[in-house]
Write an enzyme that holds these catalytic residues in place. Structure first.
Site, short mmCIF file in Angstrom:
data_model
loop_
_atom_site.label_atom_id
_atom_site.label_comp_id
_atom_site.label_asym_id
_atom_site.label_seq_id
_atom_site.Cartn_x
_atom_site.Cartn_y
_atom_site.Cartn_z
N GLY A 377 26.96 49.81 35.60
CA GLY A 377 26.19 49.10 34.71
C GLY A 377 27.15 47.78 34.42
O GLY A 377 26.65 47.10 33.62
N GLU A 504 26.18 50.27 48.00
CA GLU A 504 26.77 51.67 48.12
C GLU A 504 26.07 52.44 49.19
O GLU A 504 25.48 53.60 49.02
CB GLU A 504 26.60 52.14 46.72
#
Length: 582
Positions: A377, A504
């Site tokens: 976040g 990722e």
């Protein structure tokens, strides 16, 4: 309030006409179709007059066989004209809908990402399928009936005025009453049809959300929850359908009731005039036949009027999509080579009022690896989205050297970027389709074999019965996570990008798959400007520059060693992850 409704309806009518014009319907076919429809109606004017002659002076001696032959020919011509009219109008309707769907599809592909953030995909799909179908139905099923009906009414009334103007005036009393009913119920139909289309879009959205995620539904035992969601949509559609049915149930019977009263009045009054000798029996029969030719079109006009309300509601939503600003992927100059550093200069970004990034400032050196790490976040993926130009910074700029990246065409900028996500998207199709996705030139088997070998995907592809022609299923569901990632890497290798973005790319894989994918990524990263988002620090400890982002701010940057010494949170991350790996 009434003025607003009136203004909205007028706007809706203008939008409808404008939208149809923009589809460039084949005017010649439309004119021929309407002429055929008018011809069909014209033959109908002859029949009552012929019947009048038969009734007034029928005998075998007076029977003119040529008249009968001509009448039979007229009936045959009427049938042919009617068939041609129906076919041509259907062709025009399908042309209009095809053009509308083509425009919508092209528009949807060029709408920016923020549009899809704000609008549900299922509702957008409903614009392309359901709303365009409403427009098609109006053209193919109701337009000819409306126009021929108007001709039939005008023609019949004109002839009736010549036959007996007094009886015609008795009949015309019904028209203002019918118009008032149509206007009052038409307003209700407009509101109901808009609600029906909105609810259809919402129900389509539920289907679009749930069906592709059937495994999640079953794994979560959420069948009953999703059934209730769908049931609410079905119930709402049912309720709107009932409201629509009530309006239909009022319009047609009321109009028919008024017309039947007129018919009874005309027959009664006509009977008096026949008995007095003012009218012949033939005139009376002709009058009734013409009256029937008015009653039938009035019913058709009623159906056209209600369908028009639906179409106006549909075009309002279609126009809203078509009027939305789109990306022009070819506007700007061509980008040939990425040899200069990419500078992110004091960039801020917010989704509406929610600030995501604040004063982000760093440089991506050409040919080197830059990693972005930090808590979830923090704004890492948003940074990628800005570099991909899915969004524009609310403040600051991103430049290639000294040139703002938004001066390059989107097509040429994105062509230089290879993107591998945490869970790479695959399309429904074959492995070949997915590796070659977005490649504009023909790809040979030799080129495919080269990139799948570099992506360490050749082993599992060769083991499949159909090899490159193996179907992967919806969103690649028939393949494992590691296999999907390696296909995504092969796709990126085939694009031969100068900028590589890895989001990722190994975080969701098991250890064995990660080894293969990491080797494939090493092959992909060679000689390219690379930007990596990573949770696992082990994958980026060798990066040339590591940027630490938390809560939208850069709180540290440097090599692994320098950050380990100077940045407390990075040091904590590193200690925890190294301890886990040890």
């Amino acid at each position: 309030m009434k003025e607003d409704i009136k203004e909205n309806k007028l706007k809706g009518w203008r939008q409808f006409v404008q939208l149809i014009k923009q589809t460039e319907p084949p005017k010649l076919l439309l004119i021929i179709a309407l002429c055929m429809s008018f011809a069909t109606t014209g033959v109908g004017f002859v029949v009552p007059l012929f019947t009048k002659k038969l009734v007034d002076g029928f005998s075998l001696d007076s029977l003119n066989y040529w008249q009968i032959i001509l009448l039979v020919i007229a009936f045959i011509a009427q049938a042919i004209a009617s068939g041609l009219s129906i076919y041509l109008l259907n062709r025009v309707g399908h042309h209009v809908v095809a053009k509308l769907r083509d425009r919508l599809w092209k528009k949807l592909l060029h709408l920016p990402i923020p549009y899809y953030d704000k609008n549900d995909t299922g509702e957008t799909l409903s614009r392309v399928t359901n709303d365009t179908a409403v427009v098609k139905e109006l053209i193919t099923e109701h337009l000819a009936n409306c126009l021929s009906g108007i001709i039939a009414i005008i023609g019949s009334v004109t002839i009736l005025l010549f036959l007996d103007w007094k009886m015609t005036l008795v009949m015309l009393v019904a028209i203002p009453v019918a118009m008032v009913i149509l206007m009052l119920l038409g307003k209700q139909m407009y509101v109901v049809s808009k609600g029906m289309q909105d609810e259809t879009a919402k129900f389509t959205a539920v289907l679009n959300q749930v069906l592709p995620e059937s495994r999640l539904v079953k794994a979560s035992n959420a069948e009953n929850i999703e059934y209730d969601r769908g049931k609410r949509g079905i119930t709402n559609l049912f309720n709107f359908g009932l409201k629509e049915a009530k309006i239909h149930a009022l319009i047609s019977p009321l109009i028919s009731f008024i017309l039947m009263i007129v018919l009874v009045a005309v027959i009664g009054y006509g009977g008096v005039r026949v008995s007095s000798g003012a009218l012949t029996a033939g005139d009376m029969v002709a009058f009734i036949l013409y009256l029937i030719q008015i009653i039938m079109p009035m019913t058709q006009l009623t159906m056209f009027f209600t369908q028009l309300q639906k179409a106006m509601g549909a075009t309002e939503r279609i126009s809203a999509v078509l009027e939305h600003d789109e990306e022009d992927i070819n506007e700007g100059k061509e980008l040939d080579l990425v040899t200069e550093p990419i500078h992110v200069n004091h960039v801020d970004f917010a989704y509406g009022k929610e600030e995501i990034l604040s004063d982000i400032n760093f440089t991506i050196e050409p040919g080197k690896v830059t990693a972005i790490v930090g808590p979830s976040g923090g704004g890492k993926t948003t940074t990628f989205s800005l570099l991909e130009r899915y969004y524009q910074p609310t403040k600051g700029s991103i430049t290639l050297g000294d040139t703002p990246i938004d001066t390059f065409s989107l097509h040429s900028w994105r062509r230089k970027i290879g993107y591998v996500a945490q869970e790479s998207a695959l399309i429904s199709g074959t492995i070949r389709d997915n590796i070659c996705y977005g490649i504009e030139k023909e790809v040979t088997d030799k080129e495919l074999e080269k990139v799948v070998k570099m992506a360490y995907a050749d082993q599992f592809i060769q083991a499949l019965p159909n090899k490159f022609d193996t179907e992967v299923g919806e969103r690649g569901i028939k393949l494992s996570g590691g296999q999907r990632q390696r296909i995504a890497i092969a796709r990126a290798l085939l694009r031969d990008p100068q900028i590589l973005m890895l989001d990722e790319a190994t975080s969701s894989l098991d250890s064995k798959s990660e080894i293969y994918v990491q080797k494939a990524l090493d092959n992909l990263m060679k000689g390219r400007t690379t930007l990596v988002i990573a949770h696992r620090l082990s994958t980026v400890v060798d990066a040339d520059n590591i940027i630490f982002i938390e809560k939208g701010h850069i709180t540290g940057s440097g090599t692994h060693n320098s950050l380990f010494q100077s940045h407390e949170m990075y040091k904590e991350f590193a200690k925890q992850q190294l301890r886990i790996q040890e």
